[in-house]
Design a protein around this motif. Structure first.
Motif, PDB file in Angstrom:
ATOM      1  N   PHE A   1      47.870  37.893  40.628  1.00 24.04           N
ATOM      2  CA  PHE A   1      47.634  36.526  40.168  1.00 24.04           C
ATOM      3  C   PHE A   1      48.515  35.553  40.930  1.00 24.04           C
ATOM      4  CE2 PHE A   1      45.967  38.935  36.619  1.00 24.04           C
ATOM      5  CZ  PHE A   1      44.906  38.155  36.161  1.00 24.04           C
ATOM      6  N   HIS A   2      47.971  34.349  41.135  1.00 24.12           N
ATOM      7  CA  HIS A   2      48.744  33.279  41.757  1.00 24.12           C
ATOM      8  C   HIS A   2      49.856  32.847  40.803  1.00 24.12           C
ATOM      9  CE1 HIS A   2      49.706  29.369  43.534  1.00 24.12           C
ATOM     10  NE2 HIS A   2      49.142  29.823  44.637  1.00 24.12           N
ATOM     11  N   PRO A   3      51.015  32.416  41.324  1.00 24.90           N
ATOM     12  CA  PRO A   3      52.102  31.966  40.456  1.00 24.90           C
ATOM     13  C   PRO A   3      51.711  30.853  39.484  1.00 24.90           C
ATOM     14  CG  PRO A   3      52.933  32.289  42.683  1.00 24.90           C
ATOM     15  CD  PRO A   3      51.437  32.469  42.744  1.00 24.90           C
ATOM     16  N   ASN A   4      50.692  30.056  39.839  1.00 27.04           N
ATOM     17  CA  ASN A   4      50.275  28.988  38.924  1.00 27.04           C
ATOM     18  C   ASN A   4      49.394  29.479  37.783  1.00 27.04           C
ATOM     19  OD1 ASN A   4      47.642  29.246  39.936  1.00 27.04           O
ATOM     20  ND2 ASN A   4      47.754  27.426  41.225  1.00 27.04           N
ATOM     21  N   GLY A   5      48.998  30.764  37.819  1.00 24.30           N
ATOM     22  CA  GLY A   5      48.221  31.360  36.749  1.00 24.30           C
ATOM     23  C   GLY A   5      46.750  31.006  36.743  1.00 24.30           C
ATOM     24  N   LYS A   6      46.289  30.222  37.720  1.00 22.77           N
ATOM     25  CA  LYS A   6      44.900  29.757  37.715  1.00 22.77           C
ATOM     26  C   LYS A   6      43.955  30.635  38.536  1.00 22.77           C
ATOM     27  CE  LYS A   6      46.176  24.875  37.220  1.00 22.77           C
ATOM     28  NZ  LYS A   6      46.095  23.524  37.857  1.00 22.77           N
ATOM     29  N   PHE A   7      44.504  31.447  39.430  1.00 19.50           N
ATOM     30  CA  PHE A   7      43.667  32.208  40.345  1.00 19.50           C
ATOM     31  C   PHE A   7      44.096  33.673  40.388  1.00 19.50           C
ATOM     32  CE2 PHE A   7      44.231  27.877  42.061  1.00 19.50           C
ATOM     33  CZ  PHE A   7      42.934  27.402  41.864  1.00 19.50           C
ATOM     34  N   ALA A   8      43.118  34.556  40.640  1.00 16.40           N
ATOM     35  CA  ALA A   8      43.394  35.984  40.796  1.00 16.40           C
ATOM     36  C   ALA A   8      42.735  36.457  42.086  1.00 16.40           C
ATOM     37  CB  ALA A   8      42.853  36.773  39.610  1.00 16.40           C
ATOM     38  N   TYR A   9      43.335  37.490  42.687  1.00 12.78           N
ATOM     39  CA  TYR A   9      42.875  37.996  43.980  1.00 12.78           C
ATOM     40  C   TYR A   9      42.810  39.511  43.913  1.00 12.78           C
ATOM     41  CZ  TYR A   9      44.280  33.276  45.265  1.00 12.78           C
ATOM     42  OH  TYR A   9      44.407  31.905  45.313  1.00 12.78           O
ATOM     43  N   CYS A  10      41.657  40.071  44.275  1.00 13.77           N
ATOM     44  CA  CYS A  10      41.468  41.521  44.221  1.00 13.77           C
ATOM     45  C   CYS A  10      41.135  42.045  45.608  1.00 13.77           C
ATOM     46  CB  CYS A  10      40.342  41.884  43.256  1.00 13.77           C
ATOM     47  SG  CYS A  10      40.107  43.669  43.046  1.00 13.77           S
ATOM     48  N   ILE A  11      41.912  43.028  46.076  1.00 19.09           N
ATOM     49  CA  ILE A  11      41.610  43.644  47.363  1.00 19.09           C
ATOM     50  C   ILE A  11      40.649  44.799  47.143  1.00 19.09           C
ATOM     51  CG2 ILE A  11      43.602  45.242  47.374  1.00 19.09           C
ATOM     52  CD1 ILE A  11      43.749  44.550  50.457  1.00 19.09           C
ATOM     53  N   GLU A  12      39.640  44.864  48.008  1.00 21.13           N
ATOM     54  CA  GLU A  12      38.574  45.852  47.882  1.00 21.13           C
ATOM     55  C   GLU A  12      38.733  46.888  48.992  1.00 21.13           C
ATOM     56  OE1 GLU A  12      35.607  42.429  46.055  1.00 21.13           O
ATOM     57  OE2 GLU A  12      35.258  43.202  48.081  1.00 21.13           O
ATOM     58  N   GLU A  13      39.077  48.101  48.599  1.00 23.87           N
ATOM     59  CA  GLU A  13      39.400  49.153  49.562  1.00 23.87           C
ATOM     60  C   GLU A  13      38.232  49.488  50.471  1.00 23.87           C
ATOM     61  OE1 GLU A  13      40.450  53.922  49.521  1.00 23.87           O
ATOM     62  OE2 GLU A  13      41.272  52.651  47.957  1.00 23.87           O
TER      63      GLU A  13
END
Length: 373
Positions: free
Chosen positions: A226-238
């Motif tokens: 999650f971004h430090p601002n709590g508004k965004f998430a990021y998922c890496i796809e193997e």
């Protein structure tokens, strides 16, 4: 008077900085509990060199580590990739004595535990088992002892790639920024599963209004941040060699972008693995194994989307995990394929990386966690 006060504050800041110590903790696939499995090094915050402090024998394949919020306890996935095995273990780390002491172990509730996370109150441990696609929830005692799990959820469905996705494969367990939800990227089912987390209950995992978000078919979601601002998430796809970007609110993920982690010259055989954001929230880093063996570097835009900045060779093979130190000045990779740890200095303005210090040899190194004490 103001100048004297400013100088005093600056001096106090430098004293505080240099009285602190930054430690890097490394897990490994040692395959033999009579050999070293967990290693602790101190990071020189000026030059980026690593100096060995201590290590621990007596456990097999402590492949993934996480640290309690107060830094007192180290938790490890143990007996990973061990037939009929699978456990989680806890250790006490003393920065004053520079010792790592075994506390407890419990069965992982499935084969091949690969990821652990601790609640911010330090009282709950969540483990993800890859091979059998399950998640286990453990209470943690005040002395760092892991109690038997109180919940174990088994998942079964797979996805379109019959070789890799014959069934569910939980690859990480990640709390939301407010710790009210837990997210579980499932490489086998192409889903990011979600549960409410009610820490006051004896069985804290409860059904979420939105139980999962479906990812791109055959993408194989692996790690989430999650971004430090709590508004965004990021998922890496193997398997897909990409990062999916999500808008996050109240336990729900809404996809807003999907961007390649690999450079254009690579068309297949992706093995993307780990993902982290710089403490200032300006840059995202993602590791590629397989043919590339690099760190993809992205700038984060105001709307949360990513823009590719470049790629940095990890100076080795198979960067299974990496991490960024709390100051944001250094990035450390665990290059499993070449049994090496490499330290990079991070430019906070450009996000680019430059190798510093000396490579450290650790057989089967598989994980790195960093904590300032």
């Amino acid at each position: 008077m103001k100048n004297i006060l400013a100088l005093f504050i600056t001096a106090c800041s430098w004293v505080t900085l240099y009285s602190q110590h930054t430690y890097a903790f490394f897990g490994s696939f040692n395959w033999d509990k009579d050999t070293e499995g967990i290693y602790v090094y101190e990071l020189d915050i000026i030059k980026g060199n690593l100096s060995k402090i201590t290590s621990f024998k007596g456990i097999a394949n402590p492949s993934f580590l996480t640290i309690s919020p107060d830094g007192k306890y180290i938790f490890a996935c143990t007996e990973s990739k061990t037939e009929n095995g699978g456990s989680v273990s806890s250790f006490e780390f003393s920065p004053e004595k520079k010792t790592l002491t075994f506390i407890s172990t419990q069965k992982s509730g499935g084969e091949n535990p690969v990821y652990l996370t601790v609640h911010r109150n330090g009282k709950w441990l969540i483990n993800g088992n890859y091979s059998e696609g399950s998640v286990s929830v453990y209470p943690i005692s005040d002395n760092g002892k892991i109690e038997p799990y109180v919940q174990n959820f088994q998942f079964s469905e797979g996805s379109i790639n019959h070789d890799r996705q014959d069934r569910a494969h939980i690859h990480s367990t990640v709390f939301s920024p407010d710790f009210k939800y837990i997210f579980m990227p499932d490489l086998g089912a192409d889903k990011i599963r979600a549960y409410q987390f009610q820490d006051e209950k004896e069985k804290p995992l409860q059904k979420a209004e939105t139980p999962f978000v479906q990812t791109f078919p055959g993408s194989g979601p692996r790690h989430l941040t999650f971004h430090p601002n709590g508004k965004f998430a990021y998922c890496i796809e193997e398997m897909g060699g990409a990062v999916s970007v999500y808008f996050y609110e109240n336990g729900k993920l809404e996809n807003i972008q999907r961007i390649d982690t690999h450079s254009a010259k690579y068309k297949e055989g992706f093995e993307s693995s780990d993902i982290h954001i710089s403490p200032d929230g300006n840059f995202l880093y993602a590791s590629n194994r397989g043919n590339e063996n690099n760190i993809a570097i992205f700038s984060i835009q105001n709307n949360g989307t990513l823009k590719t900045i470049g790629y940095q060779s990890v100076k080795g093979k198979h960067p299974r995990t990496f991490n960024i130190d709390p100051s944001g000045n250094f990035l450390i990779t665990a290059n499993t394929g070449t049994n090496e740890v490499v330290v990079f200095k991070r430019n906070p303005e450009t996000g680019l990386l430059k190798k510093v210090g000396k490579k450290i040899k650790i057989k089967g190194v598989s994980c790195v966690e960093i904590k300032r004490y």
